[in-house]
Motif scaffolding. Structure first.
Motif, mmCIF file in Angstrom:
data_model
loop_
_atom_site.group_PDB
_atom_site.id
_atom_site.type_symbol
_atom_site.label_atom_id
_atom_site.label_comp_id
_atom_site.label_asym_id
_atom_site.label_seq_id
_atom_site.Cartn_x
_atom_site.Cartn_y
_atom_site.Cartn_z
ATOM 1 N N UNK A 155 0.836 -1.196 0.000
ATOM 2 C CA UNK A 155 0.000 0.000 0.000
ATOM 3 C C UNK A 155 0.869 1.244 0.000
ATOM 4 N N UNK A 156 0.598 2.145 -0.923
ATOM 5 C CA UNK A 156 1.269 3.440 -0.928
ATOM 6 C C UNK A 156 0.763 4.267 0.247
ATOM 7 N N UNK A 157 1.650 5.126 0.772
ATOM 8 C CA UNK A 157 1.308 5.891 1.984
ATOM 9 C C UNK A 157 1.673 7.366 1.800
ATOM 10 N N UNK A 158 1.135 8.038 0.773
ATOM 11 C CA UNK A 158 1.550 9.417 0.488
ATOM 12 C C UNK A 158 1.231 10.403 1.598
ATOM 13 N N UNK A 159 0.221 10.127 2.409
ATOM 14 C CA UNK A 159 -0.092 11.046 3.507
ATOM 15 C C UNK A 159 0.847 10.867 4.697
ATOM 16 N N UNK A 160 1.623 9.770 4.683
ATOM 17 C CA UNK A 160 2.602 9.538 5.756
ATOM 18 C C UNK A 160 3.991 9.930 5.275
ATOM 19 N N UNK A 161 4.415 9.372 4.147
ATOM 20 C CA UNK A 161 5.712 9.711 3.547
ATOM 21 C C UNK A 161 5.667 9.309 2.086
ATOM 22 N N UNK A 162 6.037 10.207 1.215
ATOM 23 C CA UNK A 162 5.997 9.919 -0.215
ATOM 24 C C UNK A 162 7.157 9.021 -0.641
ATOM 25 N N UNK A 163 8.310 9.202 -0.013
ATOM 26 C CA UNK A 163 9.499 8.427 -0.356
ATOM 27 C C UNK A 163 10.103 7.799 0.890
ATOM 28 N N UNK A 164 10.944 6.796 0.682
ATOM 29 C CA UNK A 164 11.622 6.174 1.815
ATOM 30 C C UNK A 164 12.567 7.157 2.485
ATOM 31 N N UNK A 165 13.264 7.980 1.701
ATOM 32 C CA UNK A 165 14.149 8.972 2.314
ATOM 33 C C UNK A 165 13.352 9.917 3.197
ATOM 34 N N UNK A 166 12.166 10.316 2.751
ATOM 35 C CA UNK A 166 11.319 11.170 3.570
ATOM 36 C C UNK A 166 10.940 10.505 4.877
ATOM 37 N N UNK A 167 10.663 9.209 4.835
ATOM 38 C CA UNK A 167 10.339 8.481 6.061
ATOM 39 C C UNK A 167 11.540 8.420 6.999
ATOM 40 N N UNK A 168 12.720 8.192 6.451
ATOM 41 C CA UNK A 168 13.926 8.108 7.277
ATOM 42 C C UNK A 168 14.267 9.454 7.905
ATOM 43 N N UNK A 169 13.976 10.528 7.197
ATOM 44 C CA UNK A 169 14.266 11.867 7.724
ATOM 45 C C UNK A 169 13.449 12.183 8.971
ATOM 46 N N UNK A 170 12.289 11.558 9.119
ATOM 47 C CA UNK A 170 11.400 11.838 10.252
ATOM 48 C C UNK A 170 10.948 10.521 10.879
ATOM 49 N N UNK A 171 11.901 9.602 11.057
ATOM 50 C CA UNK A 171 11.604 8.210 11.399
ATOM 51 C C UNK A 171 10.804 8.049 12.685
ATOM 52 N N UNK A 172 11.169 8.739 13.731
ATOM 53 C CA UNK A 172 10.502 8.544 15.020
ATOM 54 C C UNK A 172 9.017 8.873 14.941
ATOM 55 N N UNK B 38 29.171 0.580 11.165
ATOM 56 C CA UNK B 38 28.566 1.913 11.219
ATOM 57 C C UNK B 38 29.420 2.842 12.075
ATOM 58 N N UNK B 39 29.900 2.357 13.212
ATOM 59 C CA UNK B 39 30.759 3.177 14.065
ATOM 60 C C UNK B 39 32.047 3.554 13.338
ATOM 61 N N UNK B 40 32.589 2.624 12.565
ATOM 62 C CA UNK B 40 33.798 2.913 11.783
ATOM 63 C C UNK B 40 33.521 4.021 10.768
ATOM 64 N N UNK B 41 32.390 3.937 10.082
ATOM 65 C CA UNK B 41 32.048 4.946 9.082
ATOM 66 C C UNK B 41 31.854 6.323 9.715
ATOM 67 N N UNK B 42 31.422 6.334 10.973
ATOM 68 C CA UNK B 42 31.121 7.595 11.662
ATOM 69 C C UNK B 42 32.278 8.091 12.528
ATOM 70 N N UNK B 43 33.442 7.481 12.404
ATOM 71 C CA UNK B 43 34.550 7.865 13.281
ATOM 72 C C UNK B 43 34.920 9.335 13.148
ATOM 73 N N UNK B 44 34.931 9.844 11.916
ATOM 74 C CA UNK B 44 35.390 11.218 11.695
ATOM 75 C C UNK B 44 34.331 12.111 11.065
ATOM 76 N N UNK B 45 33.096 11.606 10.949
ATOM 77 C CA UNK B 45 32.039 12.386 10.317
ATOM 78 C C UNK B 45 30.678 11.937 10.838
ATOM 79 N N UNK B 46 29.716 12.809 10.786
ATOM 80 C CA UNK B 46 28.342 12.410 11.068
ATOM 81 C C UNK B 46 27.776 11.691 9.841
ATOM 82 N N UNK B 47 26.897 10.725 10.082
ATOM 83 C CA UNK B 47 26.195 10.069 8.989
ATOM 84 C C UNK B 47 24.762 10.580 8.969
ATOM 85 N N UNK B 48 24.294 10.967 7.804
ATOM 86 C CA UNK B 48 22.928 11.443 7.680
ATOM 87 C C UNK B 48 21.950 10.300 7.529
ATOM 88 N N UNK B 49 20.706 10.532 7.939
ATOM 89 C CA UNK B 49 19.656 9.529 7.774
ATOM 90 C C UNK B 49 19.586 9.083 6.316
#
Length: 341
Positions: free
Chosen positions: A26-43, A246-257
């Motif tokens: 089921x598409x959920x455009x009223x919740x999030x149009x894209x997966x990236x949009x859902x990850x940006x506001x996951x909680x 994931x911790x290794x990837x984030x050692x010297x930088x923040x990782x974005x959603x």
């Protein structure tokens, strides 16, 4: 829950919630149009997506439609970041042994990782399109995770808690281009074309007991030209967990959603070299380079060719009941004749 992205709806597709059995969505455009949009506001978004998922599984969703894997993009058709580790040291040991080189001690304590192209991924059922077979086309069957925001210097606990989704990946490699690139001392680029991810991404809780210690403890099935090629267990012989990667990837930088972190080629230690293939009772392989390494070690030269035009590749993971968890990455190798919209 299970999530996918349909090819309708523009470059970033349309987010759909998928039933556990991969039959309806089921598409959920009223919740999030894209997966990236859902990850940006996951909680805020995840509980609402979960409610739709529960309805799909109960058969009470009002707007359910049939789920068709071939209609899917990779769950994230493009991503802000895609970095791939090499968590299975057995794979690294074989590469080194084939050329009579020692594995540096640091490889057992500090993960290898490269940053891949993420502006455009291959759809899970789209062809692997290349311009020449001479490039040495190879598959690399792996597991990957998608993160939320991760702080710089994240602890293992923070890294583990930031894992939002799990999926499969075919990290396509052009093996014959790798030596010259690595000889320059500046890493992969042309030898690492677009990767493909499974039709469906799932939350770790959906995996039950198979997800523990930030590892996925199930066999990863690889089929080449309709013949089973590999079934190693992704949780075995994994030197570095996803929390560590994931911790290794984030050692010297923040990782974005929406950052994707891969495991590297899944590889299990074999009881003996001659028992490594499926035909000889082993668990087989997740890439052609590995069987070519065994052949080099045992016979002095590789015998198995890399992928040719028309060859098919299928990557899938089944649960303990035999049901597909993520759907299948199902490719055919094809000659590139220009981009098709």
């Amino acid at each position: 829950m299970k999530l996918a992205t349909l090819k309708s709806g523009g470059r970033d597709g349309t987010l759909v919630v998928v039933s556990r059995d991969l039959v309806t969505c089921q598409a959920v455009p009223t919740i999030a149009r894209t997966l990236q949009g859902a990850l940006d506001d996951w909680d805020q978004v995840a509980p609402r997506l979960q409610a739709v998922y529960d309805q799909l599984n109960a058969g009470t969703a009002d707007e359910a439609e049939s789920f068709i894997e071939s209609a899917c993009h990779s769950p994230l058709p493009r991503a802000y970041q895609w970095c791939d580790g090499s968590a299975y040291i057995n794979h690294v040991e074989l590469v080194r042994k084939a050329r009579n080189a020692e594995v540096p001690a640091s490889f057992y304590t500090d993960p290898l990782m490269y940053q891949g192209g993420s502006d455009r991924f291959i759809g899970p059922c789209d062809p692997i399109a290349v311009m020449s077979e001479d490039w040495g086309v190879d598959l690399e069957a792996e597991v990957a995770v998608v993160t939320g925001d991760v702080p710089m210097g994240a602890s293992l606990e923070q890294a583990a808690s930031a894992i939002r989704l799990v999926m499969l990946v075919n990290d396509v490699s052009l093996r014959n281009l790798i030596p010259n690139e690595l000889a320059k001392g500046f890493g992969f680029y042309q030898s690492k074309p677009a990767s493909a991810f499974s039709p469906v991404a799932v939350t770790p809780d959906e995996l039950g007991d198979a997800w523990r210690d930030s590892k996925l403890h199930l066999p990863l099935r690889v089929t080449l030209n309709d013949q089973l090629f590999g079934k190693p267990n992704a949780g075995e012989d994994m030197t570095f967990s996803f929390a560590q990667l994931v911790a290794h990837a984030a050692k010297t930088r923040e990782l974005g959603a929406g950052s994707i972190v891969g495991s590297g080629t899944v590889s299990n230690k074999q009881g003996n070299l001659h028992g490594s293939s499926i035909a000889n009772g082993g668990v087989g392989y997740c890439c052609l380079a590995e069987v070519r390494m065994y052949e080099t070690i045992e016979h002095g030269a590789p015998k198995t060719p890399f992928l040719r035009f028309g060859d098919s590749v299928r990557i899938e993971m089944l649960d303990v009941t035999g049901a597909s968890i993520f759907g299948a990455i199902d490719h055919e190798v094809a000659h590139y004749h220009g981009r098709k919209e």
